[in-house]
Structure formats: C-alpha cells, structure tokens
Design a protein around this motif. Structure first.
Motif, mmCIF file in Angstrom:
data_model
loop_
_atom_site.group_PDB
_atom_site.id
_atom_site.type_symbol
_atom_site.label_atom_id
_atom_site.label_comp_id
_atom_site.label_asym_id
_atom_site.label_seq_id
_atom_site.Cartn_x
_atom_site.Cartn_y
_atom_site.Cartn_z
ATOM 1 N N UNK A 71 33.956 -17.272 -11.218
ATOM 2 C CA UNK A 71 33.810 -19.095 -10.640
ATOM 3 C C UNK A 71 33.974 -19.500 -12.245
ATOM 4 N N UNK A 72 33.686 -18.867 -13.131
ATOM 5 C CA UNK A 72 33.662 -18.879 -14.758
ATOM 6 C C UNK A 72 35.573 -18.941 -15.157
ATOM 7 N N UNK A 73 35.723 -17.518 -14.793
ATOM 8 C CA UNK A 73 37.371 -17.577 -15.023
ATOM 9 C C UNK A 73 38.557 -18.260 -14.292
ATOM 10 N N UNK A 74 38.105 -18.393 -12.888
ATOM 11 C CA UNK A 74 38.467 -19.164 -12.122
ATOM 12 C C UNK A 74 38.986 -20.911 -12.903
ATOM 13 N N UNK A 125 28.602 -15.658 -22.370
ATOM 14 C CA UNK A 125 27.288 -15.026 -22.160
ATOM 15 C C UNK A 125 27.006 -14.192 -21.163
ATOM 16 N N UNK A 126 27.277 -14.466 -20.277
ATOM 17 C CA UNK A 126 26.390 -13.380 -18.761
ATOM 18 C C UNK A 126 27.258 -12.157 -19.462
ATOM 19 N N UNK A 127 28.247 -11.596 -19.704
ATOM 20 C CA UNK A 127 28.227 -10.737 -19.698
ATOM 21 C C UNK A 127 27.755 -10.341 -20.643
ATOM 22 N N UNK A 181 25.136 -6.262 -20.423
ATOM 23 C CA UNK A 181 24.976 -5.751 -21.521
ATOM 24 C C UNK A 181 24.140 -5.307 -22.668
ATOM 25 N N UNK A 182 23.654 -6.558 -22.837
ATOM 26 C CA UNK A 182 22.496 -6.143 -24.207
ATOM 27 C C UNK A 182 21.165 -5.312 -23.289
ATOM 28 N N UNK A 183 21.200 -6.647 -21.980
ATOM 29 C CA UNK A 183 19.999 -6.130 -20.854
ATOM 30 C C UNK A 183 20.243 -4.625 -20.240
ATOM 31 N N UNK A 184 21.128 -4.191 -20.513
ATOM 32 C CA UNK A 184 21.513 -2.589 -19.510
ATOM 33 C C UNK A 184 21.316 -1.912 -21.212
ATOM 34 N N UNK A 185 21.770 -1.934 -22.292
ATOM 35 C CA UNK A 185 21.525 -1.580 -23.372
ATOM 36 C C UNK A 185 19.811 -0.670 -23.578
ATOM 37 N N UNK A 223 18.219 -9.551 -17.876
ATOM 38 C CA UNK A 223 18.911 -10.567 -18.705
ATOM 39 C C UNK A 223 18.857 -12.469 -18.548
ATOM 40 N N UNK A 224 18.686 -12.068 -17.111
ATOM 41 C CA UNK A 224 18.380 -13.374 -16.120
ATOM 42 C C UNK A 224 16.892 -13.796 -15.703
ATOM 43 N N UNK A 225 15.534 -14.001 -16.090
ATOM 44 C CA UNK A 225 14.363 -13.635 -15.417
ATOM 45 C C UNK A 225 14.214 -15.079 -14.716
#
Length: 289
Positions: A53-56, A84-86, A90-94, A185-187
């Motif tokens: 949606x953001x890219x579109x 920001x989503x990406x 990434x930060x949450x995954x790390x 990441x999105x609690x």
C-alpha cells in the motif's frame, strides 16, 4: 477503486478482524497443519499488503501528470511509513532472535553442568515432573526430571519424548519466533497477540500428532495430565503447555480432510491476493515501457 486503497483495506482486515476471528475458531485446531499454514499466510499477507500500500501510493503520486509539490510530499510520507514498517520488523527480528539464542545457550550450558545424560536425554535431579526441549542451531537438549522418569509409565514417557523430538525436528521454535517478532514490532496496531497465542497451541497440537503416529494416544493424554502445571523455562518448548485445548483435540482424532483442504485453499487465496495486487501493476508498468 485504486490498488492503494484495496491494499490498505486488506492490510487492516488481515492485521485485525481476521486474526481475531480465527483465534475464536477452536475447531481449526483439528486440522493443525492447514491451520498453521493459514496463520502464516495471514501474517505474511498482512505485512505484504501494508508494504504494498505504501509503495503503491508513492508510485501513484509520482506517476501523476503533472507532479505537484503535494504529490511529492505524499509520496515521501508513504515511502517513510513503508520504511518505518521495514525497520521495525528488522529491529524486532534482531532483538528477538539475539535474546532467544542467548537465553537458550545459557540454559543449555546450565543443563550440561547439572544433568546426567541418559540415552540422549538430559535428566535433572528434581522432585517436580518436568519435560521440555531447548532448541538450538548447534545442539538441542531434551530435558526431563528424575521425577518424570519415576512418575510416567514407559509408554507415557515414550510419548512425551517423541513430542519433544517432534518440536525439534519441525523447528517449531522458529515458527513461534516469527510471530513473536511480529507482535513485538507492532504490539498495539495489530492482533498479533491473538496470533501468537493460537500458534503456541498449534505447535503443541502438531507435536502431539507426531507423537501419536508412533505411540499410544491414550498414553500421551495421561502423560500430559501427569505433567499438568509443570514449569517450562523461558525460551524452551514444554510438554505441559495449552493442556485443555490439546486434550480436547486428542480425544477426537478423526481426520477432517475436507476442512484441511478448504483451510489450505483459503491460506493460498489470502496470500495470493496481496501478492497479485503488488506484482501485477509492477509487471504492467514494465510491459508499458
């Protein structure tokens, strides 16, 4: 209706109402493999729809003729939100991956110091019946207490150990880790807590199914009841988790092939929709050039 609006609406549905509804469909647990596929497809599709949606939106604004200053601002904001989503993912995954691996490595080291190894199983001198596994890329552990060995009958113990081996073979820890990353990441913005809880139940049901394929279903049920309330260290996978839901599923082992096929098709459709909405316009643009 623009692709941006469709993708944005889809992201909202996949992040909130759909996981909320799926978490209340307890019968879904009776086809755990298809159910797991559905949850994974829903989570992946939600992320893909949000990013798409953001890219579109940015692409639509920059393709406008003529491009105004407002178009540039909107495109920049859409790109920033997508970034920001990406970054949050990434930060949450790390952070999640690093913390879990550190925790499990420390726990394996402690187990190796105090436990004796009996036929590949680490046995703790403990009066409380416990059984769990500690996953690891370079070395996993299946841990039981001495009380577990003396409390469970041979068939019950065999079922419990096969349950833990199933967790390790299928790398259920990585499945749970992915949903933990999404939740952290999105609690507050998505229904990721409901997804995480349901996936926790499903990995236990899947391990139960694997144990029943080589052992006695009734022995597994009695073993689970004997281990009820057993503590499970952080970062590990234990046999006593989600007991009530699992016993309910174990008591009705009838195959549900029609439901399994329908759920798998639904999972494929959910993932295909945002994928097509993102890929088709991109391919169309390339063809137009």
């Amino acid at each position: 209706m623009s692709t941006t609006l469709v993708l944005g609406s889809l992201a909202v549905v996949l992040a909130g109402p759909l996981p909320w509804g799926l978490s209340r469909w307890s019968g879904l647990r009776r086809t755990p493999a298809a159910a797991m596929l559905l949850w994974q497809s829903t989570a992946l599709a939600a992320v893909l729809a949000a990013l798409g949606a953001g890219v579109s939106l940015a692409a639509e604004r920059l393709r406008a003729a003529p491009v105004t200053a407002m178009d540039v601002v909107v495109a920049a904001l859409a790109g920033a939100v997508t970034l920001v989503v990406l970054v949050r993912l990434a930060v949450s995954g790390h952070r999640t991956g690093t913390a879990l691996r550190r925790l499990r490595r420390a726990h394996r080291d402690r187990v190796d110091l105090v436990a004796r190894v009996d036929r590949g199983v680490s046995v703790l001198e403990h009066e409380v019946p416990v059984a769990y596994c500690v996953p690891g890329m370079t070395g996993s552990r299946i841990v039981v207490s001495r009380s577990t060995l003396t409390t469970l009958a041979p068939a019950e113990l065999a079922a419990v150990l096969e349950h833990e081996r199933a967790h390790l073979r299928a790398r259920h820890d990585l499945v749970l880790e992915a949903f933990t990353v999404l939740h952290r990441a999105f609690p507050r913005w998505v229904a990721s807590a409901a997804a995480r809880r349901e996936v926790e139940v499903l990995v236990e049901v899947l391990a139960d199914r694997a144990a029943c394929r080589t052992g006695d279903r009734r022995a597994l049920v009695s073993a689970l009841l004997a281990l009820a309330g057993a503590p499970t260290p952080a970062g590990s996978l234990g046999s006593a988790g989600s007991l009530a839901a699992r016993v309910e599923v174990l008591r009705d082992p009838r195959p549900r092939r029609l439901q399994s096929a329908a759920v798998a098709l639904l999972a494929a459709a959910i993932l295909a929709l945002p994928t097509l909405l993102v890929v088709v316009p991109w391919l169309t643009g390339l063809h137009g050039r």
